[in-house]
Motif scaffolding. Structure first.
Motif, PDB file in Angstrom:
ATOM      1  N   VAL A  93       0.534  -0.924  -4.973  1.00  0.00           N
ATOM      2  CA  VAL A  93       1.349  -1.455  -6.054  1.00  0.00           C
ATOM      3  C   VAL A  93       1.442  -2.962  -5.871  1.00  0.00           C
ATOM      4  O   VAL A  93       1.526  -3.468  -4.759  1.00  0.00           O
ATOM      5  CB  VAL A  93       2.749  -0.819  -6.051  1.00  0.00           C
ATOM      6  CG1 VAL A  93       3.505  -1.120  -4.774  1.00  0.00           C
ATOM      7  CG2 VAL A  93       3.560  -1.313  -7.256  1.00  0.00           C
ATOM      8  N   ASP A 109      -0.741   7.531   0.481  1.00  0.00           N
ATOM      9  CA  ASP A 109      -0.967   8.879  -0.013  1.00  0.00           C
ATOM     10  C   ASP A 109      -2.460   9.162   0.062  1.00  0.00           C
ATOM     11  O   ASP A 109      -3.239   8.330   0.542  1.00  0.00           O
ATOM     12  CB  ASP A 109      -0.419   9.059  -1.427  1.00  0.00           C
ATOM     13  CG  ASP A 109      -1.055   8.106  -2.429  1.00  0.00           C
ATOM     14  OD1 ASP A 109      -2.065   7.452  -2.071  1.00  0.00           O
ATOM     15  OD2 ASP A 109      -0.547   7.975  -3.563  1.00  0.00           O
ATOM     16  N   ALA A 121      -4.720   9.120  -2.069  1.00  0.00           N
ATOM     17  CA  ALA A 121      -5.592   8.242  -2.857  1.00  0.00           C
ATOM     18  C   ALA A 121      -5.548   6.802  -2.372  1.00  0.00           C
ATOM     19  O   ALA A 121      -6.283   5.954  -2.888  1.00  0.00           O
ATOM     20  CB  ALA A 121      -5.177   8.297  -4.319  1.00  0.00           C
ATOM     21  N   ASN A 122      -4.677   6.527  -1.379  1.00  0.00           N
ATOM     22  CA  ASN A 122      -4.522   5.159  -0.875  1.00  0.00           C
ATOM     23  C   ASN A 122      -4.298   4.157  -2.011  1.00  0.00           C
ATOM     24  O   ASN A 122      -4.946   3.146  -2.128  1.00  0.00           O
ATOM     25  CB  ASN A 122      -5.739   4.721  -0.058  1.00  0.00           C
ATOM     26  CG  ASN A 122      -5.750   5.360   1.321  1.00  0.00           C
ATOM     27  OD1 ASN A 122      -4.686   5.607   1.892  1.00  0.00           O
ATOM     28  ND2 ASN A 122      -6.923   5.637   1.819  1.00  0.00           N
ATOM     29  N   ARG A 123      -3.367   4.510  -2.848  1.00  0.00           N
ATOM     30  CA  ARG A 123      -3.082   3.624  -3.976  1.00  0.00           C
ATOM     31  C   ARG A 123      -2.177   2.463  -3.534  1.00  0.00           C
ATOM     32  O   ARG A 123      -1.466   2.541  -2.539  1.00  0.00           O
ATOM     33  CB  ARG A 123      -2.411   4.401  -5.105  1.00  0.00           C
ATOM     34  CG  ARG A 123      -3.326   5.416  -5.784  1.00  0.00           C
ATOM     35  CD  ARG A 123      -2.580   6.267  -6.766  1.00  0.00           C
ATOM     36  NE  ARG A 123      -1.537   7.064  -6.102  1.00  0.00           N
ATOM     37  CZ  ARG A 123      -0.652   7.786  -6.763  1.00  0.00           C
ATOM     38  NH1 ARG A 123      -0.648   7.819  -8.082  1.00  0.00           N
ATOM     39  NH2 ARG A 123       0.248   8.496  -6.099  1.00  0.00           N
ATOM     40  N   LEU A 139       0.855  -1.193   0.000  1.00  0.00           N
ATOM     41  CA  LEU A 139       0.000   0.000   0.000  1.00  0.00           C
ATOM     42  C   LEU A 139       0.889   1.241   0.000  1.00  0.00           C
ATOM     43  O   LEU A 139       1.818   1.331   0.775  1.00  0.00           O
ATOM     44  CB  LEU A 139      -0.913   0.010   1.222  1.00  0.00           C
ATOM     45  CG  LEU A 139      -1.842   1.220   1.366  1.00  0.00           C
ATOM     46  CD1 LEU A 139      -2.891   1.209   0.245  1.00  0.00           C
ATOM     47  CD2 LEU A 139      -2.538   1.182   2.729  1.00  0.00           C
TER      48      LEU A 139
END
Length: 317
Positions: free
Chosen positions: A24, A18, A20-22, A15
């Motif tokens: 990868v 940020d 936007a809780n993006r 996780l």
């Protein structure tokens, strides 16, 4: 995969913190790693199979003497499982004096850095067995010794067979020496006995009193008996040496029977036993055979008959 083939993959993700809780993620193809793992497992299983089918005792020990690997023969002989052996030392498995001997050889191999061979003794259900042990060092990529590999072959049966062979050879040599001694002594004794025989015969051709003739005849009888014993000894040595041969010659059977009964007459007279010899009227005057052997057989049979007859008569027919 797009073509529908299924492959092993390693999937991971994280996780990203940020607004936007993006997140990868990644996917890694593990086909080659899995293939290498399978090959490694196959090679390990193959190696273990080879080790377990060996009749020798095979093992690996680290520099501290702890077992790293043992084969099936090891576990069968010493009634232990792999789990009971791995990580343990000889002092956990064997008597201290044997463990000391095993450890000393291991340390010599570690210090020398080259293979060594020695005889070792290990306990078995039926008693101690002797092994020829070949031990050699294993080196890591830095050239440092990290383990000792041992291959031990049981030579107890071979040593027993060699000892038995040596014992047989010694016994055969002793028998050969005994046979040669008997043969030589028989020949040596026979020479003076033949002289006595000849002189007795010459003496009987002279004018002797009745008593003197009786004495000389008794000397001749005793001499004939002694010659028979000497012949028996010589035959015994020949039989042991595998060289006894049977003669085939013409001889007068009636004269032989007369001689045999004459030799034994005094023995029968002492016991008060009558000695009788009967020859069938249709027997030929001369027969073919070995007169010495036949004389020996008849003399032995009749002598035993007289010995075990308390009264009555002994008849040779």
């Amino acid at each position: 995969r797009k073509d529908g083939m299924r492959i092993p993959v390693l999937v991971g993700g994280a996780l990203i913190s940020d607004s936007a809780n993006r997140g990868v993620s990644f996917v890694l193809d593990q086909s080659e790693r899995k293939k290498a793992e399978l090959e490694l497992r196959y090679n390990k299983d193959l190696l273990q199979s080879v080790l377990d089918n060996s009749t020798a005792v095979i093992y690996l020990k680290d520099t501290d003497g702890r077992y790293m690997l043992v084969n099936k023969r090891f576990t069968e002989l010493f009634h232990v499982s792999q789990q009971e052996v791995l990580g343990r030392t000889d002092y956990d498995l064997f008597p201290s004096d044997m463990a000391d001997a095993f450890r000393r050889l291991d340390q010599r191999v570690l210090a020398a850095g080259h293979p060594m061979e020695a005889e070792e003794v290990a306990p078995h259900d039926d008693g101690p067995h002797t092994y020829i042990s070949l031990k050699y060092p294993l080196f890591n990529t830095e050239g440092q010794v990290y383990a000792v590999c041992g291959i031990s072959t049981d030579i107890t049966m071979r040593l027993q067979a060699e000892a038995e062979q040596q014992a047989r050879q010694a016994a055969e040599a002793a028998n050969q020496a005994k046979s040669e001694f008997l043969a030589n002594m028989s020949h040596e004794i026979r020479t003076p006995m033949n002289a006595i025989k000849g002189l007795s015969y010459l003496l009987l051709q002279t004018e002797l009193s009745t008593m003197q003739q009786d004495y000389v005849k008794k000397i001749k009888t005793a001499q004939d008996s002694l010659l028979g014993l000497i012949n028996d000894i010589l035959d015994f040595s020949k039989i042991e040496a595998g060289k006894l041969s049977i003669e085939e010659t013409s001889f007068n059977l009636e004269e032989m029977l007369t001689d045999v009964t004459g030799i034994l007459a005094q023995e029968a007279e002492k016991k008060g036993v009558e000695l009788v010899s009967r020859l069938a009227v249709n027997m030929p005057a001369r027969v073919m055979g070995d007169p010495l052997r036949i004389r020996q057989v008849l003399t032995n049979l009749m002598s035993n008959a007289i010995k075990f007859t308390e009264q009555g008569e002994v008849v040779l027919s």
